[in-house]
Design an enzyme around this catalytic site. Structure first.
Site, short mmCIF file in Angstrom:
data_model
loop_
_atom_site.label_atom_id
_atom_site.label_comp_id
_atom_site.label_asym_id
_atom_site.label_seq_id
_atom_site.Cartn_x
_atom_site.Cartn_y
_atom_site.Cartn_z
N ASN A 1 8.99 4.30 3.40
CA ASN A 1 9.05 3.90 4.80
C ASN A 1 10.38 3.24 5.06
O ASN A 1 11.03 2.74 4.15
CB ASN A 1 7.98 2.84 5.08
CG ASN A 1 6.65 3.45 5.28
OD1 ASN A 1 5.91 3.60 4.34
ND2 ASN A 1 6.35 3.81 6.49
N ARG B 1 0.84 -1.21 0.00
CA ARG B 1 0.00 0.00 0.00
C ARG B 1 0.87 1.26 0.00
O ARG B 1 0.98 1.94 -1.02
CB ARG B 1 -0.95 -0.03 1.22
CG ARG B 1 -2.09 0.97 1.14
CD ARG B 1 -1.71 2.40 1.49
NE ARG B 1 -1.08 2.54 2.80
CZ ARG B 1 -0.51 3.66 3.21
NH1 ARG B 1 -0.47 4.72 2.45
NH2 ARG B 1 0.07 3.72 4.42
N CYS C 1 4.30 9.31 0.11
CA CYS C 1 2.90 9.70 0.05
C CYS C 1 2.74 10.68 -1.11
O CYS C 1 3.50 11.64 -1.22
CB CYS C 1 2.47 10.36 1.36
SG CYS C 1 0.79 11.01 1.29
P1 HMG Z 1 -13.31 14.43 -1.57
O1 HMG Z 1 -13.19 14.95 -2.95
O2 HMG Z 1 -13.36 15.42 -0.46
O3 HMG Z 1 -14.53 13.42 -1.44
O4 HMG Z 1 -12.12 13.44 -1.31
P2 HMG Z 1 -16.06 13.56 -1.73
O5 HMG Z 1 -16.75 12.77 -0.70
O6 HMG Z 1 -16.43 15.00 -1.94
O7 HMG Z 1 -16.22 12.80 -3.14
C1 HMG Z 1 -15.65 13.30 -4.35
C2 HMG Z 1 -15.56 12.18 -5.38
O8 HMG Z 1 -14.69 11.13 -4.89
C3 HMG Z 1 -16.88 11.49 -5.66
O9 HMG Z 1 -16.81 11.01 -7.02
C4 HMG Z 1 -16.87 10.31 -4.73
O10 HMG Z 1 -17.69 9.28 -5.17
C5 HMG Z 1 -15.42 9.91 -4.80
P3 HMG Z 1 -17.42 11.83 -8.25
O11 HMG Z 1 -18.86 12.04 -7.88
O12 HMG Z 1 -16.63 13.11 -8.34
O13 HMG Z 1 -17.18 10.90 -9.40
N1 HMG Z 1 -14.97 9.22 -3.57
C6 HMG Z 1 -14.43 8.00 -3.54
N2 HMG Z 1 -14.13 7.11 -4.50
C7 HMG Z 1 -13.58 5.94 -4.11
N3 HMG Z 1 -13.30 5.65 -2.82
C8 HMG Z 1 -13.58 6.50 -1.85
C9 HMG Z 1 -14.17 7.73 -2.19
N4 HMG Z 1 -14.56 8.80 -1.46
C10 HMG Z 1 -15.05 9.69 -2.32
N5 HMG Z 1 -13.29 6.19 -0.59
C11 HMG Z 1 -11.04 11.58 -0.25
C12 HMG Z 1 -11.93 12.80 -0.06
C13 HMG Z 1 -10.56 11.12 1.11
C14 HMG Z 1 -11.84 10.48 -0.93
C15 HMG Z 1 -9.86 11.98 -1.14
O14 HMG Z 1 -9.26 13.11 -0.60
C16 HMG Z 1 -8.83 10.90 -1.31
O15 HMG Z 1 -9.09 9.84 -1.87
N6 HMG Z 1 -7.59 11.14 -0.86
C17 HMG Z 1 -6.54 10.17 -1.02
C18 HMG Z 1 -5.61 10.29 0.11
C19 HMG Z 1 -4.59 9.17 0.06
O16 HMG Z 1 -4.86 8.06 -0.33
N7 HMG Z 1 -3.37 9.51 0.50
C20 HMG Z 1 -2.34 8.55 0.61
C21 HMG Z 1 -2.60 7.60 1.75
S1 HMG Z 1 -2.30 8.33 3.35
C22 HMG Z 1 -0.61 8.10 3.61
O17 HMG Z 1 0.08 7.66 2.73
C23 HMG Z 1 -0.07 8.39 4.96
C24 HMG Z 1 0.19 7.14 5.80
O18 HMG Z 1 1.09 6.25 5.15
C25 HMG Z 1 0.79 7.56 7.14
C26 HMG Z 1 1.94 8.54 6.93
O19 HMG Z 1 2.98 8.17 6.37
O20 HMG Z 1 1.71 9.69 7.31
C27 HMG Z 1 -1.10 6.37 6.09
MG MG Z 2 3.20 6.50 5.10
#
Ligand code: HMG
Ligand code: MG
Length: 306
Positions: A250, A16, A241
């Site tokens: 990581n 992931r 990220c």
């Molecule tokens: P948003 O635009 O605010 O969401 O995004 P929304 O609810 O307004 O929906 C907008 C559109 O997204 C809609 O589609 C929804 O259906 C769709 P449209 O009508 O425009 O076609 N949607 C989704 N589709 C699939 N799966 C979902 C989903 N939710 C809404 N779950 C959202 C909010 C969180 C979805 C967006 O900002 C997002 O996907 N962000 C991705 C963030 C991400 O994955 N970042 C990397 C992982 S975190 C990380 O790496 C850190 C970590 O490792 C720890 C560290 O190192 O710090 C964990």
């Molecule tokens: Mg991370």
């Protein structure tokens, strides 16, 4: 040295966190093969994919296919990221053992990564936690930017504890503290993790250290001194990220396992098999593993790096 844990549990996040940041698409078959190699190497906790918007992170758009393609091994727990109810609803049929809600200790990062404030994120996570629990699924939180933020700069322990308290308030079972951009140093890591320990038992607190500044092993050692015995690691040191520009992967699983085994701390993992798993995905990505230990052991075996 102080009394350190005798056994450490590593949560493998390579499939992931590692692969979410790849510029060139990685076929689902390669992701599935990676999971199979990881479980063959003894990994019992594997973060497989994330159920996020495919517009935001196209690399994880094959989440359902990957979850369905894994031949599950008894004793292995598979987790996925679920930032909202839409994500959880898509994840549930794929039968994860654990889901991850991911917030941030910095408002700026929360906005960039999940498009809402810290407080709004907690409102979104609350029903996710309740629905996951109703389905018998454990919920882990990741608190990003606990030691620094690419947009906001320094982040202090108070900001971390604020989010820990909010996560606890909505019933999150496990608290992961993340140094997303890898700027943290050991005392800062201890200060942040100590705040999590005020609200969660030591077995439900983990560290997630990106190794951008080469501090991750030292930070893990500092956490071991607090008794923390769960860490996220990424095979071959893959990752980053997409919303933390320049942040590298990581801490590499191979490097952490080498350090721990060298200290007489067990992990249940087979280092040679991990090196093989890391080499296999590195060949797919056409670049050598970042893991120092993997490079050293491959060189010793006379294997040419990709
Ligand atoms: P948003 O635009 O605010 O969401 O995004 P929304 O609810 O307004 O929906 C907008 C559109 O997204 C809609 O589609 C929804 O259906 C769709 P449209 O009508 O425009 O076609 N949607 C989704 N589709 C699939 N799966 C979902 C989903 N939710 C809404 N779950 C959202 C909010 C969180 C979805 C967006 O900002 C997002 O996907 N962000 C991705 C963030 C991400 O994955 N970042 C990397 C992982 S975190 C990380 O790496 C850190 C970590 O490792 C720890 C560290 O190192 O710090 C964990
Ligand atoms: Mg991370």
């Amino acid at each position: 040295m102080m009394n350190l844990p005798r056994h450490v549990k590593l949560v493998e996040v390579g499939p992931r966190d590692g692969l979410q940041n790849e510029g060139t698409p990685v076929a689902a078959a390669h992701k599935i093969d990676l999971v199979h190699r990881l479980q063959a190497a003894g990994c019992t906790e594997i973060e497989v994919t994330s159920f996020v918007s495919p517009k935001w992170v196209p690399q994880m758009a094959d989440n359902t296919e990957v979850m369905a393609g894994i031949t599950r091994q008894p004793g292995v727990r598979y987790s996925v990221l679920t930032p909202n109810m839409k994500g959880l609803e898509a994840a549930l049929p794929t039968r994860p053992h654990e889901v991850v809600v991911f917030g941030a200790a910095s408002q700026a990062f929360s906005q960039r990564n999940i498009n809402c404030s810290i407080e709004e994120s907690i409102e979104r996570f609350a029903p996710v936690v309740a629905a996951a629990h109703a389905a018998g699924i454990k919920v882990r939180a990741a608190i990003s930017c606990a030691l620094g933020c690419p947009y906001q700069g320094e982040v202090g322990p108070d900001a971390v504890e604020h989010v820990v308290r909010l996560m606890k308030g909505i019933g999150v079972d496990h608290c992961g503290v993340a140094d997303t951009i890898g700027t943290g140093t050991p005392r800062a890591a201890q200060a942040a993790l100590e705040r999590a320990l005020k609200h969660y038992p030591v077995g439900e607190v983990s560290g997630h250290f990106h190794d951008t500044y080469g501090q991750a092993l030292a930070n893990i050692l500092a956490c071991l001194e607090l008794g923390i015995h769960t860490f996220d690691t990424s095979i071959a040191g893959l990752g980053g990220c997409p919303y933390a520009k320049g942040a590298t992967g990581n801490v590499a699983t191979e490097d952490v396992v080498y350090m721990l085994h060298g200290m007489g701390i067990s992990t249940g993992l087979d280092l040679d098999a991990l090196v093989d798993a890391g080499a296999a995905i590195s060949r797919v990505l056409s670049r050598p593993p970042v893991a120092r230990v993997a490079r050293a052991l491959l060189a010793k075996r006379g294997v040419a790096l990709p």
